[in-house]
Write an enzyme that holds these catalytic residues in place. Structure first.
Site, short mmCIF file in Angstrom:
data_model
loop_
_atom_site.label_atom_id
_atom_site.label_comp_id
_atom_site.label_asym_id
_atom_site.label_seq_id
_atom_site.Cartn_x
_atom_site.Cartn_y
_atom_site.Cartn_z
N ARG A 62 5.72 4.09 -39.18
CA ARG A 62 5.96 3.15 -40.28
C ARG A 62 6.71 3.81 -41.43
O ARG A 62 7.58 3.19 -42.06
CB ARG A 62 4.62 2.58 -40.77
N HIS A 66 10.12 2.46 -43.29
CA HIS A 66 10.21 2.21 -44.73
C HIS A 66 11.25 3.10 -45.39
O HIS A 66 11.82 2.72 -46.43
CB HIS A 66 8.84 2.41 -45.38
N VAL A 70 15.45 1.25 -46.89
CA VAL A 70 15.73 1.34 -48.32
C VAL A 70 16.66 2.53 -48.56
O VAL A 70 16.27 3.68 -48.36
CB VAL A 70 14.43 1.50 -49.14
N ASP A 74 17.22 8.54 -45.69
CA ASP A 74 17.60 9.67 -46.55
C ASP A 74 16.39 10.38 -47.15
O ASP A 74 16.55 11.22 -48.05
CB ASP A 74 18.52 9.20 -47.67
N SER A 76 14.24 9.20 -49.14
CA SER A 76 13.93 8.78 -50.51
C SER A 76 12.53 8.19 -50.65
O SER A 76 11.99 8.16 -51.76
CB SER A 76 14.98 7.79 -51.02
N ASN A 94 4.82 -0.34 -50.59
CA ASN A 94 4.67 1.03 -50.10
C ASN A 94 3.33 1.66 -50.45
O ASN A 94 3.04 2.78 -50.02
CB ASN A 94 5.79 1.91 -50.63
N PRO A 165 11.20 -6.08 -44.79
CA PRO A 165 10.59 -7.35 -44.40
C PRO A 165 9.14 -7.39 -44.85
O PRO A 165 8.47 -6.36 -44.89
CB PRO A 165 10.71 -7.35 -42.88
N HIS A 195 3.98 -2.94 -34.03
CA HIS A 195 2.72 -3.50 -34.52
C HIS A 195 1.65 -3.55 -33.44
O HIS A 195 0.62 -4.20 -33.62
CB HIS A 195 2.96 -4.90 -35.10
#
Length: 338
Positions: A62, A66, A70, A74, A76, A94, A165, A195
């Site tokens: 996960r 994530h 975004v 990278d 981040s 998050n 999402p 999932h």
């Protein structure tokens, strides 16, 4: 339904074609990027991931998702907030990322800095840890990871909700989100199979239970969820349930079986049955794990190439510079999924 059947040539051809497209689209990344500069890089990450439990490994898969959705893959998502700059980790979506998953990245980074200072990016560690977690959790999920990513330096709390999402998304919103990242509808369905591991907090699905039960929920399954979440108010008590109650620690095609039987937890999951195209794909993957598992690896490779920084872009984040993984991560009362 059986989970394992002999592969057919149509699926093998589709997999080989998809893999060739992945290779062609990522010329700046390469498998074995660190073979001369840090030969033990991948084995170090694998060793650390193998020590983690199934819940943490699900969290690592996960975490990669994530990260990539975004600003691209990278790293981040790892950057800690400061007083003047709340980072991606401060975004509500998050807050339920597992602290233990951050700890694995932290541990791997520490070992890599000791072995090869300033060589391996955090973004690559996240991608490799997701690959190794999928292999540990999955039935027949193995795929190469092209490396050579560099780390981003910008992380904004406002961006995850704009790019990821959400649990109550409609099918149209899901398709827009995934295709906006360069992924196909098939990638969206395939990746949703993740999932089959992990947890969901009541706050992410009480919309299907209160004030009335969602008619797309299997009644018996709805009763089970009601017993987990006895109230629509989750502000002070927000229990969890497995996203896949039948094989909760195995990354397999059970998710698709559950989808067809109206036994998936989230609105966004059940909505995958909302079109002939996505329903047909889910039906194919429910029929046999071998129809889904190899394609999961291919779609993970494609996702891992979203918005990557390479060459002289970005930087190689040094240990304990602005990525303060465990010390900066707090555990909130209100969560969505993890």
């Amino acid at each position: 339904m059986e989970k394992m059947q002999k592969p057919n040539f149509n699926f093998l051809f589709a997999i080989l074609l998809a893999m060739s497209m992945v290779a062609a689209s990522s010329a700046q990344l390469q498998v074995g990027f660190y073979k001369s500069t840090c030969p033990t890089a991948e084995s170090i990450v694998t060793s650390v991931v193998k020590q983690a439990n199934a819940g943490t490994q699900a969290g690592l898969v996960r975490l990669h998702f994530h990260d990539c959705f975004v600003r691209g893959c990278d790293g981040s998502v790892l950057i800690a907030s400061t007083a003047s700059n709340p980072s991606e980790r401060a975004s509500p979506i998050n807050l339920s990322l597992r602290p233990q998953a951050f700890a694995v990245i932290d541990q791997a980074k520490t070992q890599l800095e000791a072995a090869c200072p300033g060589i391996v990016s955090c973004a690559d560690i996240v991608a490799l840890a997701a690959r190794d977690s999928a292999a540990a959790l999955g039935l027949g999920i193995t795929y190469p990871v092209q490396t050579g990513r560099r780390d981003g330096t910008v992380s904004l709390a406002s961006e995850p909700l704009q790019n990821l999402p959400q649990f109550n998304f409609t099918l149209a919103q899901l398709e827009s989100t995934f295709t906006g990242k360069g992924l196909s509808v098939n990638d969206m369905v395939v990746l949703s199979g993740a999932h089959s591991v992990g947890l969901a907090h009541c706050s992410s699905f009480t919309n299907r239970l209160y004030p009335t039960v969602d008619p797309t929920l299997d009644p018996t399954f709805a009763s089970q969820l009601l017993s987990v979440c006895p109230s629509a108010d989750t502000s002070s008590n927000n229990p969890t349930t497995s996203l896949d109650v039948r094989t909760p620690n195995t990354l397999d095609n059970q998710y698709f079986v559950d989808l067809l039987q109206k036994r998936v937890v989230l609105t966004s999951d059940q909505d995958l049955s909302g079109s002939l195209t996505t329903l047909a794909l889910a039906t194919t993957y429910a029929a046999a794990n071998v129809a889904w598992a190899p394609l999961f690896g291919v779609s993970m490779q494609k996702m891992g190439q979203i918005g990557v920084l390479t060459g002289t872009q970005g930087e190689i984040e040094a240990e304990q510079n602005n990525i303060l993984l465990i010390a900066a991560h707090t555990t909130p009362v209100h969560r969505t999924t993890q």
